[in-house]
Design a protein around this motif. Structure first.
Motif, PDB file in Angstrom:
ATOM      1  N   LEU A 168      11.444  62.874  55.099  1.00 28.48           N
ATOM      2  CA  LEU A 168      12.816  63.325  54.882  1.00 28.48           C
ATOM      3  C   LEU A 168      13.502  63.550  56.140  1.00 28.48           C
ATOM      4  O   LEU A 168      13.099  63.644  57.253  1.00 28.48           O
ATOM      5  CB  LEU A 168      12.802  64.863  54.261  1.00 28.48           C
ATOM      6  N   TYR A 169      14.892  63.333  56.063  1.00 25.38           N
ATOM      7  CA  TYR A 169      15.757  63.357  57.185  1.00 25.38           C
ATOM      8  C   TYR A 169      16.610  64.484  57.084  1.00 25.38           C
ATOM      9  O   TYR A 169      17.125  64.595  55.950  1.00 25.38           O
ATOM     10  CB  TYR A 169      16.346  62.007  57.351  1.00 25.38           C
ATOM     11  N   GLN A 170      16.679  65.276  58.192  1.00 26.33           N
ATOM     12  CA  GLN A 170      17.738  66.373  58.232  1.00 26.33           C
ATOM     13  C   GLN A 170      18.867  65.640  58.658  1.00 26.33           C
ATOM     14  O   GLN A 170      19.933  67.060  58.662  1.00 26.33           O
ATOM     15  CB  GLN A 170      16.861  67.636  58.968  1.00 26.33           C
ATOM     16  N   ASN A 171      18.999  64.638  59.186  1.00 31.79           N
ATOM     17  CA  ASN A 171      20.357  64.171  59.637  1.00 31.79           C
ATOM     18  C   ASN A 171      21.289  64.332  58.451  1.00 31.79           C
ATOM     19  O   ASN A 171      21.344  63.849  57.577  1.00 31.79           O
ATOM     20  CB  ASN A 171      20.273  62.896  60.087  1.00 31.79           C
ATOM     21  N   PRO A 172      22.601  64.755  59.020  1.00 38.16           N
ATOM     22  CA  PRO A 172      23.699  65.086  57.954  1.00 38.16           C
ATOM     23  C   PRO A 172      24.269  63.555  57.537  1.00 38.16           C
ATOM     24  O   PRO A 172      24.049  62.497  58.294  1.00 38.16           O
ATOM     25  CB  PRO A 172      24.796  65.638  58.587  1.00 38.16           C
ATOM     26  N   VAL A 173      24.559  63.604  56.133  1.00 39.21           N
ATOM     27  CA  VAL A 173      25.392  62.408  55.651  1.00 39.21           C
ATOM     28  C   VAL A 173      26.511  62.711  55.355  1.00 39.21           C
ATOM     29  O   VAL A 173      26.802  63.819  54.433  1.00 39.21           O
ATOM     30  CB  VAL A 173      24.544  61.686  54.296  1.00 39.21           C
ATOM     31  N   PHE A 174      27.703  62.181  55.849  1.00 41.09           N
ATOM     32  CA  PHE A 174      29.082  62.485  55.488  1.00 41.09           C
ATOM     33  C   PHE A 174      29.693  61.285  54.911  1.00 41.09           C
ATOM     34  O   PHE A 174      29.864  60.317  55.422  1.00 41.09           O
ATOM     35  CB  PHE A 174      29.659  62.630  57.071  1.00 41.09           C
ATOM     36  N   ILE A 175      30.327  61.699  53.571  1.00 38.85           N
ATOM     37  CA  ILE A 175      30.944  60.617  52.970  1.00 38.85           C
ATOM     38  C   ILE A 175      32.307  60.953  52.554  1.00 38.85           C
ATOM     39  O   ILE A 175      32.834  61.975  52.327  1.00 38.85           O
ATOM     40  CB  ILE A 175      30.272  60.858  51.582  1.00 38.85           C
ATOM     41  N   PHE A 220      24.188  66.803  52.952  1.00 42.99           N
ATOM     42  CA  PHE A 220      25.264  65.963  52.597  1.00 42.99           C
ATOM     43  C   PHE A 220      26.705  66.755  52.792  1.00 42.99           C
ATOM     44  O   PHE A 220      26.472  67.995  52.370  1.00 42.99           O
ATOM     45  CB  PHE A 220      25.481  65.314  51.006  1.00 42.99           C
ATOM     46  N   TYR A 221      27.708  66.151  53.225  1.00 42.00           N
ATOM     47  CA  TYR A 221      28.905  66.621  53.406  1.00 42.00           C
ATOM     48  C   TYR A 221      29.799  65.742  52.790  1.00 42.00           C
ATOM     49  O   TYR A 221      29.790  64.538  53.025  1.00 42.00           O
ATOM     50  CB  TYR A 221      29.426  66.932  54.929  1.00 42.00           C
ATOM     51  N   ILE A 222      30.877  65.951  52.019  1.00 41.04           N
ATOM     52  CA  ILE A 222      31.927  65.344  51.305  1.00 41.04           C
ATOM     53  C   ILE A 222      33.334  65.512  51.673  1.00 41.04           C
ATOM     54  O   ILE A 222      33.504  66.798  51.493  1.00 41.04           O
ATOM     55  CB  ILE A 222      31.531  65.237  49.797  1.00 41.04           C
ATOM     56  N   SER A 223      34.022  64.817  52.256  1.00 42.58           N
ATOM     57  CA  SER A 223      35.475  65.030  52.687  1.00 42.58           C
ATOM     58  C   SER A 223      36.382  64.627  51.277  1.00 42.58           C
ATOM     59  O   SER A 223      36.111  63.367  50.880  1.00 42.58           O
ATOM     60  CB  SER A 223      35.869  64.206  53.679  1.00 42.58           C
ATOM     61  N   THR A 224      37.071  65.643  51.062  1.00 45.95           N
ATOM     62  CA  THR A 224      38.115  65.456  49.940  1.00 45.95           C
ATOM     63  C   THR A 224      39.516  65.565  50.204  1.00 45.95           C
ATOM     64  O   THR A 224      39.810  66.419  51.440  1.00 45.95           O
ATOM     65  CB  THR A 224      37.616  66.469  48.633  1.00 45.95           C
ATOM     66  N   HIS A 225      40.139  65.041  49.394  1.00 45.03           N
ATOM     67  CA  HIS A 225      41.594  65.318  49.504  1.00 45.03           C
ATOM     68  C   HIS A 225      42.290  64.852  48.149  1.00 45.03           C
ATOM     69  O   HIS A 225      42.926  65.861  47.427  1.00 45.03           O
ATOM     70  CB  HIS A 225      42.589  64.240  50.485  1.00 45.03           C
ATOM     71  N   TYR A 226      42.016  63.964  47.476  1.00 45.20           N
ATOM     72  CA  TYR A 226      42.928  63.447  46.153  1.00 45.20           C
ATOM     73  C   TYR A 226      41.821  64.185  45.061  1.00 45.20           C
ATOM     74  O   TYR A 226      40.679  63.472  44.871  1.00 45.20           O
ATOM     75  CB  TYR A 226      43.075  62.096  46.191  1.00 45.20           C
ATOM     76  N   MET A 227      42.417  64.968  44.079  1.00 40.49           N
ATOM     77  CA  MET A 227      41.712  65.599  43.138  1.00 40.49           C
ATOM     78  C   MET A 227      40.314  65.894  43.454  1.00 40.49           C
ATOM     79  O   MET A 227      39.434  65.444  42.740  1.00 40.49           O
ATOM     80  CB  MET A 227      41.565  64.482  41.958  1.00 40.49           C
ATOM     81  N   ILE A 250      25.004  60.169  59.718  1.00 40.93           N
ATOM     82  CA  ILE A 250      25.522  58.956  59.210  1.00 40.93           C
ATOM     83  C   ILE A 250      26.862  59.041  58.143  1.00 40.93           C
ATOM     84  O   ILE A 250      26.728  60.001  57.393  1.00 40.93           O
ATOM     85  CB  ILE A 250      24.400  58.351  58.251  1.00 40.93           C
ATOM     86  N   MET A 251      27.801  58.384  58.540  1.00 40.84           N
ATOM     87  CA  MET A 251      29.088  58.199  57.832  1.00 40.84           C
ATOM     88  C   MET A 251      29.503  57.096  56.916  1.00 40.84           C
ATOM     89  O   MET A 251      28.996  55.991  57.379  1.00 40.84           O
ATOM     90  CB  MET A 251      30.208  58.495  59.090  1.00 40.84           C
ATOM     91  N   MET A 252      29.911  57.478  55.924  1.00 44.06           N
ATOM     92  CA  MET A 252      29.987  56.257  55.118  1.00 44.06           C
ATOM     93  C   MET A 252      31.471  56.375  54.098  1.00 44.06           C
ATOM     94  O   MET A 252      31.550  57.688  53.663  1.00 44.06           O
ATOM     95  CB  MET A 252      28.962  55.703  54.411  1.00 44.06           C
ATOM     96  N   ASN A 253      32.052  55.304  54.077  1.00 39.14           N
ATOM     97  CA  ASN A 253      33.031  55.400  52.943  1.00 39.14           C
ATOM     98  C   ASN A 253      32.552  55.599  51.473  1.00 39.14           C
ATOM     99  O   ASN A 253      31.663  54.927  51.205  1.00 39.14           O
ATOM    100  CB  ASN A 253      33.867  54.134  52.866  1.00 39.14           C
ATOM    101  N   GLY A 254      33.172  56.447  50.536  1.00 38.57           N
ATOM    102  CA  GLY A 254      32.366  56.893  49.106  1.00 38.57           C
ATOM    103  C   GLY A 254      32.747  55.810  48.149  1.00 38.57           C
ATOM    104  O   GLY A 254      32.393  55.957  46.842  1.00 38.57           O
ATOM    105  N   ASP A 255      33.446  54.566  48.523  1.00 40.07           N
ATOM    106  CA  ASP A 255      33.673  53.447  47.818  1.00 40.07           C
ATOM    107  C   ASP A 255      32.999  52.190  48.067  1.00 40.07           C
ATOM    108  O   ASP A 255      33.185  51.368  47.727  1.00 40.07           O
ATOM    109  CB  ASP A 255      34.902  53.097  47.642  1.00 40.07           C
ATOM    110  N   VAL A 256      31.746  52.461  48.873  1.00 37.04           N
ATOM    111  CA  VAL A 256      31.019  51.141  49.218  1.00 37.04           C
ATOM    112  C   VAL A 256      29.635  51.122  48.362  1.00 37.04           C
ATOM    113  O   VAL A 256      28.880  52.311  48.478  1.00 37.04           O
ATOM    114  CB  VAL A 256      30.787  51.414  50.692  1.00 37.04           C
ATOM    115  N   LEU A 257      29.392  50.170  47.931  1.00 35.05           N
ATOM    116  CA  LEU A 257      27.971  49.944  47.215  1.00 35.05           C
ATOM    117  C   LEU A 257      27.485  49.195  48.290  1.00 35.05           C
ATOM    118  O   LEU A 257      27.733  47.970  48.455  1.00 35.05           O
ATOM    119  CB  LEU A 257      28.008  49.098  46.064  1.00 35.05           C
ATOM    120  N   THR A 258      26.100  49.487  48.368  1.00 35.71           N
ATOM    121  CA  THR A 258      25.406  48.868  49.301  1.00 35.71           C
ATOM    122  C   THR A 258      23.840  48.912  49.326  1.00 35.71           C
ATOM    123  O   THR A 258      23.694  50.005  48.941  1.00 35.71           O
ATOM    124  CB  THR A 258      25.648  48.985  51.012  1.00 35.71           C
TER     125      THR A 258
END
Length: 352
Positions: free
Chosen positions: A117-124, A168-175, A222-230
């Motif tokens: 397990l990784y405790q590193n935050p994931v920011f989406i 996990f952390y999720i950044s939101t704005h629209y809806m 780790i930071m990633m755009n929420g519309d990327v499939l990989t």
């Protein structure tokens, strides 16, 4: 925190409060309901408890009122790879193991994967308007559009879960309400999810300034755009960043562009070479980053900045920003043809 399945056993007459205490205390995020003979009566998750409370049950009511009395189980001799496939197929995180009618263990998704397990935050990043996917995004934020049988963002998160990430952390704005209503605090997926909200769009890097100050000390994010499939190997990416002691690491993709004409090179009016329809190769930003605490700390609250600009600043300061070429499947779902391609790809990728 314990990983012993014996610590999550309760009886049908125990209360919702008892189950809640076990789920909040133990790392397995489930309570196993058994009778006096050790036979499995059912399982209880945080979602079961919350649904019971929403149906006007009290914490003093018996857990038998909310338990799933017909959970997926498996014989104790079932190979781990089969258990993994079953959990993936059913979208569950654990399977009780039965021997001669009695409960003898609990296999978890993480256990079958056999990864740390990784405790590193994931920011989406999930706050964009998705303008190029209108009219689909008129009533739904782009990360919540379904690819296959689940939202894009859920596929992204589940991919991180498979790799062993839990914070996990999720950044939101629209809806934002649609995103929060679907994922909640992440307990249904066995993870922790927190949200940061951009009152005004802050660019691809500005949301870093909204993160809480109590992130795990010293750990890269780790930071990633929420519309990327990989299918990028996030563990290998993180190891690369740490081993090279980088301030930031950007994932890049090789992009080929073929010039449709013959290219002529000359000196004055003299031709010195001709190349017919040459192919030029570039590295392009894949929208996935690892950033160290010093980079996060450099972004003020409510400061608008894009990630390339932020990384350029740190390049000039210490020249310690690296790139990580990825060769795995990668698709940025920005346009309608990308969306349609993702619908065709998802089932063959093992991401659905």
């Amino acid at each position: 925190m314990s990983f012993s399945w014996e610590n999550v056993l309760i009886h049908p007459t125990d209360t919702l409060r008892d189950a809640l205490e076990i789920i909040n205390t133990e790392s397995l995020r489930i309570a196993l309901v058994t009778d006096n003979l050790g036979r499995l009566c059912g399982v209880v998750t945080d979602g079961d408890l919350r649904r019971g409370l929403l149906n006007n049950l009290s914490l003093n009511d018996e857990v038998s009122l909310v338990m799933n009395s017909n959970p997926v189980t498996a014989d104790v001799s079932t190979p781990k790879d089969q258990l993994y496939l079953e959990m993936e197929k059913k979208g569950i995180l654990s399977i009780p193991l039965i021997d001669a009618g009695k409960l003898v263990g609990l296999e978890t998704l993480r256990g079958t994967i056999g990864r740390a397990l990784y405790q590193n935050p994931v920011f989406i990043m999930a706050g964009g308007f998705g303008t190029r996917l209108k009219p689909l995004t008129d009533t739904c934020p782009k990360p919540m559009l379904h690819i296959g049988n689940k939202p894009i963002l859920e596929t992204v998160i589940r991919n991180f879960i498979k790799a062993g990430f839990v914070n996990f952390y999720i950044s939101t704005h629209y809806m934002p309400e649609q995103i929060q209503a679907h994922f909640g605090d992440g307990s249904e997926l066995g993870i922790n999810i927190s949200y940061v909200h951009e009152d005004q769009p802050l660019g691809t890097g500005g949301a870093l300034g909204l993160l809480p100050k109590d992130l795990p000390e010293g750990l890269p994010l780790i930071m990633m755009n929420g519309d990327v499939l990989t299918k990028v190997d996030f563990q290998r990416l993180l190891d690369f960043h740490v081993e090279n002691d980088a301030d930031a690491t950007m994932c890049v993709r090789e992009y080929d562009y073929q010039i449709p004409y013959g290219v002529i090179n000359g000196e004055g009016n003299k031709i010195i070479s001709m190349v017919e329809k040459p192919i030029q190769r570039f590295f392009v930003n894949a929208g996935i980053y690892v950033v160290s605490p010093r980079v996060i700390a450099s972004v003020p609250k409510n400061h608008h900045i894009d990630m390339p600009t932020l990384l350029e600043q740190h390049m000039h300061e210490r020249s310690n920003v690296l790139m990580f070429p990825i060769h795995e499947y990668w698709l940025d779902i920005g346009r309608m043809d990308d969306f349609n391609r993702a619908q065709a790809d998802i089932h063959s990728l093992g991401l659905d």
